[in-house]
Design a protein around this motif. Structure first.
Motif, mmCIF file in Angstrom:
data_model
loop_
_atom_site.group_PDB
_atom_site.id
_atom_site.type_symbol
_atom_site.label_atom_id
_atom_site.label_comp_id
_atom_site.label_asym_id
_atom_site.label_seq_id
_atom_site.Cartn_x
_atom_site.Cartn_y
_atom_site.Cartn_z
ATOM 1 N N GLU A 1 2.496 9.843 -8.918
ATOM 2 C CA GLU A 1 2.327 8.825 -9.944
ATOM 3 C C GLU A 1 1.697 7.562 -9.348
ATOM 4 O O GLU A 1 0.857 6.932 -9.968
ATOM 5 C CB GLU A 1 3.698 8.495 -10.539
ATOM 6 N N GLU A 2 2.108 7.217 -8.123
ATOM 7 C CA GLU A 2 1.583 5.998 -7.500
ATOM 8 C C GLU A 2 0.210 6.229 -6.887
ATOM 9 O O GLU A 2 -0.680 5.419 -7.036
ATOM 10 C CB GLU A 2 2.565 5.503 -6.424
ATOM 11 N N PHE A 3 0.055 7.351 -6.179
ATOM 12 C CA PHE A 3 -1.159 7.535 -5.382
ATOM 13 C C PHE A 3 -2.145 8.552 -5.979
ATOM 14 O O PHE A 3 -3.272 8.637 -5.527
ATOM 15 C CB PHE A 3 -0.803 7.995 -3.966
ATOM 16 N N GLY A 4 -1.702 9.329 -6.947
ATOM 17 C CA GLY A 4 -2.591 10.340 -7.516
ATOM 18 C C GLY A 4 -2.591 11.626 -6.713
ATOM 19 O O GLY A 4 -2.749 12.706 -7.267
ATOM 20 N N ARG B 1 5.636 -2.470 -5.920
ATOM 21 C CA ARG B 1 4.991 -3.101 -7.063
ATOM 22 C C ARG B 1 5.358 -4.583 -7.120
ATOM 23 O O ARG B 1 6.342 -5.017 -6.523
ATOM 24 C CB ARG B 1 5.428 -2.411 -8.341
ATOM 25 N N GLN C 1 0.824 -1.205 0.000
ATOM 26 C CA GLN C 1 0.000 0.000 0.000
ATOM 27 C C GLN C 1 0.856 1.252 0.000
ATOM 28 O O GLN C 1 0.374 2.342 -0.290
ATOM 29 C CB GLN C 1 -0.945 -0.003 1.203
ATOM 30 N N ARG D 1 -1.538 -2.192 -11.770
ATOM 31 C CA ARG D 1 -2.413 -1.155 -11.200
ATOM 32 C C ARG D 1 -1.631 -0.391 -10.148
ATOM 33 O O ARG D 1 -0.812 -0.967 -9.430
ATOM 34 C CB ARG D 1 -3.623 -1.786 -10.513
ATOM 35 N N ARG D 2 -1.907 0.914 -10.060
ATOM 36 C CA ARG D 2 -1.272 1.734 -9.020
ATOM 37 C C ARG D 2 -2.272 1.935 -7.890
ATOM 38 O O ARG D 2 -3.467 1.731 -8.076
ATOM 39 C CB ARG D 2 -0.909 3.111 -9.583
ATOM 40 N N MET D 3 -1.767 2.433 -6.773
ATOM 41 C CA MET D 3 -2.657 2.729 -5.647
ATOM 42 C C MET D 3 -3.693 3.779 -6.037
ATOM 43 O O MET D 3 -4.810 3.774 -5.540
ATOM 44 C CB MET D 3 -1.858 3.204 -4.433
ATOM 45 N N LYS E 1 -2.724 -6.529 -5.841
ATOM 46 C CA LYS E 1 -2.803 -5.086 -6.094
ATOM 47 C C LYS E 1 -2.642 -4.805 -7.592
ATOM 48 O O LYS E 1 -3.373 -4.021 -8.166
ATOM 49 C CB LYS E 1 -1.685 -4.378 -5.313
#
Ligand SMILES: [Zn+2]
Lengths: 326, 477
Positions: free
Chosen positions: B38-41, A144, A140, A277-279, A213
């Protein structure tokens, strides 16, 4: 029940419990994250560093030092990992103290002559809880599947080196046996026993949760198959194979030697499904992929035009031919 | 995450203890912030603390300010005999400097900055930047390599964390080429963020508009040039659908509410008022929804000094903005209590709190102190006049006029094609609506004369080969 059947069954259950529980945590619990920071390649190296250094540190500690340090690490790990699960601070602290107290009490009872089942069961729960939350804090936090796959491959190399060339793994396994807060899960019933290291459980949880994830249920399914085959069956059955071939049964088989390559293959397989997919997608935030931003503001590229044969680079006026001044 | 935590700690040490910043560490944090987005927005929940800095905490501010002032005084007095003499003459001990004893030091004027330039150097100069000279002889400020690499990194970090600049952005710089520091900073910070950057300069407005239509998402310019762009866009029938702009940052001159509304309607972008002066770099300011100026408390010490008494302005009174940039943010040619002559009003005692109330604020910039008019009914600031003139219906921005005090009233001279078609009486009526007793004189005059009436930064127009030279400039060719 034969020794091998017991070993396979227990290893199988614990190995699969770790990624399943980690995926469930991922689905229902959102771990806290700092304002800035992503769990990335640098952190994988830091993790590997800990993996390499910790056993030496453990072995260097005096007899009473190891359980003390492990107890503190467990308390800290549970406190951080379950902050969002049990939000009431004092209740959380109470539960953690209760759990660690039970671990200690079961160990004391075992030392006093009680069956070892209770201690191994309670300690396994503690170790599983820590592996699940640690894997989630990483995933989280931005870890990755790609990172997890490389990490397990690194662990495989490490395990192979330290189990064969430098036999610290056996020493460590011997050192932690019989202490409270042992960093391993497993069960001991009568003279039957099965042990699975905390590092192994963490690797399975990490691989499972990052696969979930990155690619959802498909990712989790592939991860479970990989964990079952390379994390549980292969290490549990390989001593039999080795014994059949060489006539000598090895006392300890480093599981990561099988799991690392298997997990990496699993990652290569999953990667074909597309980008991870990203968080941001999971949290429902705006998504910002590097591929999208190839100078969006420059507009579409101009259509390619074949250069005309007659076009030659023009020369600046000053150098165009000799100038007669007369 | 681990490396980010280490970098954050190092930056926090520099911010609080005043240790020199490591530029690569700040640049690394910019990369971390981009990776986080980039990861969380979005950044994590605690981002406010990070972007506002420790000085935004009122309980810690006094202590931090005192330490920052002492640190700055140490740097100044060890670096330049000029400052040592200044402290000695005022009888102030630099090591024990406090916000109170700071008041005993005289403010530093523009004339001193121009004439004593060499005496102020405390570091190794690398790049010089000049003010546009819109208010007299241009001021030249020398910057060190550390300054000109550190500032963009700090600004980039703040912009990325506030979501004001992303790698998808394309920034168009329509500012004077003489503003070297501003251009260098913007180019550098775009590079750090990964955004595109076009240094367009003050070219004929139609050309700048063509560039804007193509691609730009952020425009940095002066209010007067923004006025030219709005006027040109309207003439060409361009509207929000023709632009990709989301933000226009306009600073360096008085930006009126009327021009903000017109620019918003034309470009479909948010118009930000920006504060920054070459002399007090890198101290900038933000404007809250109440249109107060909140100078950045982390980078410098800002005072509102009464124009008459020279003491801190009483609540509600007019003053001039005096700024001391802190070491180690400013190091090469530092200034101490620099009097910007920018008019501000100290906040009234009963001022309702705004969203930036944690950092001390003051009124909007009301113009230059030398343009303040004293009338029978009280002081009239340049902003008071600009707000009325810019809001005349049908005017073309930038509006030209001259305002002076005459017989206890304000006399406003307006060129005949800058009246928006209103009569002198109607314009005087508009002033009266704002509580200003004005006598309006409409004078027929050519563009060049109108320009001289109120010189603006957009008059520094540069020529290009792309478009015919506009009539305004043609006579000089
Ligand atoms: Zn405010």
């Amino acid at each position: 029940m034969s020794r091998t059947a017991f070993l396979v069954l227990v290893t199988f259950c614990f190995a699969l419990a770790a990624p399943l529980a980690a995926a469930a945590y991922f689905r229902w619990v959102r771990a806290a994250r700092p304002a800035v920071g992503v769990f990335g390649t640098g952190d994988v190296f830091v993790m590997m560093g800990f993996v390499v250094v910790l056993p030496f540190a453990y072995l260097a500690l005096p007899g009473w030092g190891l359980p003390t340090v492990l107890g503190l690490v467990f308390a800290g790990g549970l406190s951080v990992g379950y902050e969002r699960v049990v939000t009431h601070r004092w209740l959380r602290r109470g539960l953690i103290l209760g759990l660690l107290g039970a671990d200690l009490a079961a160990w004391a009872a075992w030392r006093a002559g009680a069956a070892p089942l209770w201690f191994t069961a309670v300690n396994s729960v503690v170790v599983l809880l820590i592996a699940v939350s640690a894997a989630n804090l990483s995933a989280q936090g931005g870890l990755r599947l790609r990172h997890a796959a490389w990490f397990t491959l690194g662990l495989a190399v490490y395990d192979l080196t330290f189990a064969t060339a430098i036999p610290i793994t056996q020493k460590l396994a011997a050192a932690i046996q019989g202490y409270p807060f042992a960093p391993s899960a497993g069960l001991r019933v009568g003279d039957l026993g099965a042990v699975i290291g905390m590092g192994d459980l963490l690797a399975y949880a990490l691989f499972g949760v990052t696969a979930y994830k990155a690619y959802g249920r498909t990712g989790l399914r592939v991860a479970l198959v990989v964990v079952a085959a390379f994390g549980a069956l292969a290490p549990a059955l390989s001593p039999l194979v080795i014994e059949a071939v060489s006539g000598h049964r090895p006392s300890l088989i480093p599981a990561q030697v099988f799991f690392g390559p298997g997990a990496f293959l699993g990652y290569l397989l999953l990667r074909r499904l597309g980008p991870e997919r990203r968080m941001a997608e999971i949290l429902g935030n705006p998504v910002n992929r590097p591929a999208d931003r190839r100078a969006r503001w420059l507009g579409p590229p101009a259509p390619a035009v074949a250069p005309a044969a007659s076009v030659a680079p023009a020369r600046p006026a000053e150098v165009r031919g000799p100038v007669r001044l007369s | 995450m681990f490396t980010t935590a280490v970098r954050q700690m190092r930056v926090a040490f520099s911010t609080v203890l005043g240790r020199p910043f490591s530029v690569p560490v700040v640049q690394g944090l910019v990369r971390d912030a981009l990776a986080t987005l980039e990861e969380f927005g979005t950044p994590g929940d605690d981002v406010g603390q990070l972007v506002d800095g420790p000085y935004a905490d009122p309980t810690m501010r006094r202590e931090l300010q005192t330490r920052a002032l002492q640190r700055t005084a140490r740097h100044l007095t060890t670096g330049a005999p000029y400052y040592r003499d200044r402290f000695a003459a005022a009888g102030v001990d630099p090591a024990g400097l406090t916000p109170e004893t700071l008041l005993r030091l005289p403010v530093m004027t523009r004339a001193e900055l121009v004439s004593r330039q060499r005496d102020l150097l405390c570091g190794r100069p690398y790049l010089s930047t000049r003010s546009t000279g819109s208010t007299g002889a241009p001021v030249e400020v020398w910057l060190s390599r550390q300054e000109i690499t550190l500032w963009p990194a700090l600004i980039a970090l703040s912009l990325v964390l506030r979501g004001e600049l992303t790698p998808d952005d394309h920034v168009q710089l329509s500012i004077s080429s003489r503003a070297t520091a501003a251009i260098q900073e913007d180019v550098e910070l775009c590079g750090l963020v990964g955004a595109g950057c076009s240094v367009v300069g003050l070219v004929p407005p139609d050309e700048a508009l063509d560039r804007l239509c193509e691609s730009a998402t952020v425009l940095n310019t002066y209010p007067s040039y923004l006025g030219l762009l709005v006027t040109a866009a309207r003439r060409r029938g361009l509207g929000p659908d023709d632009f990709a702009l989301h933000t226009v940052n306009a600073g360096g001159e008085v930006l009126s509410a009327a021009l903000v509304a017109a620019a918003e309607a034309t470009f479909g972008a948010r118009i930000n008022d920006a504060y920054g002066a070459t002399e007090v770099l890198p101290v900038g300011g933000r404007f809250c929804t109440h249109r107060h100026l909140h100078p950045d408390p982390n980078m410098g010490y800002a005072e509102t000094i009464d124009l008459e008494t020279g003491a801190p302005a009483e609540p509600g009174r007019l003053g001039t903005l005096v700024v001391t940039p802190y070491h180690p943010y400013r190091e090469c040619m530092p200034v101490l209590r620099y009097d910007t002559r920018d008019l501000v009003r100290a906040p009234a005692a009963d001022e309702p709190p705004c969203e930036l109330a944690a950092t001390p604020g003051m009124s909007h910039i009301l113009g230059k102190a030398r343009d303040l008019l004293t009338t029978a009914s009280g002081p009239v600031t340049p902003r008071d006049v600009v707000e009325v003139m810019d809001a005349l219906p049908g005017v073309r921005w930038p509006v030209r006029f001259a305002a002076e005090e005459a017989g206890g009233r304000v006399r406003v001279t307006v060129p005949d094609d800058h009246t928006g078609g209103l009569s002198t009486g109607e314009i005087a009526g508009r002033f009266a609506d704002h509580g200003i007793d004005a006598q309006v004189v409409v004078v027929p005059m050519g563009q060049e004369d109108a320009r001289r009436l109120r010189p603006l930064r957009c008059d520094l127009l540069e020529q290009t080969f792309t478009r015919p030279v506009p009539t305004l400039v043609r006579e000089f060719v």
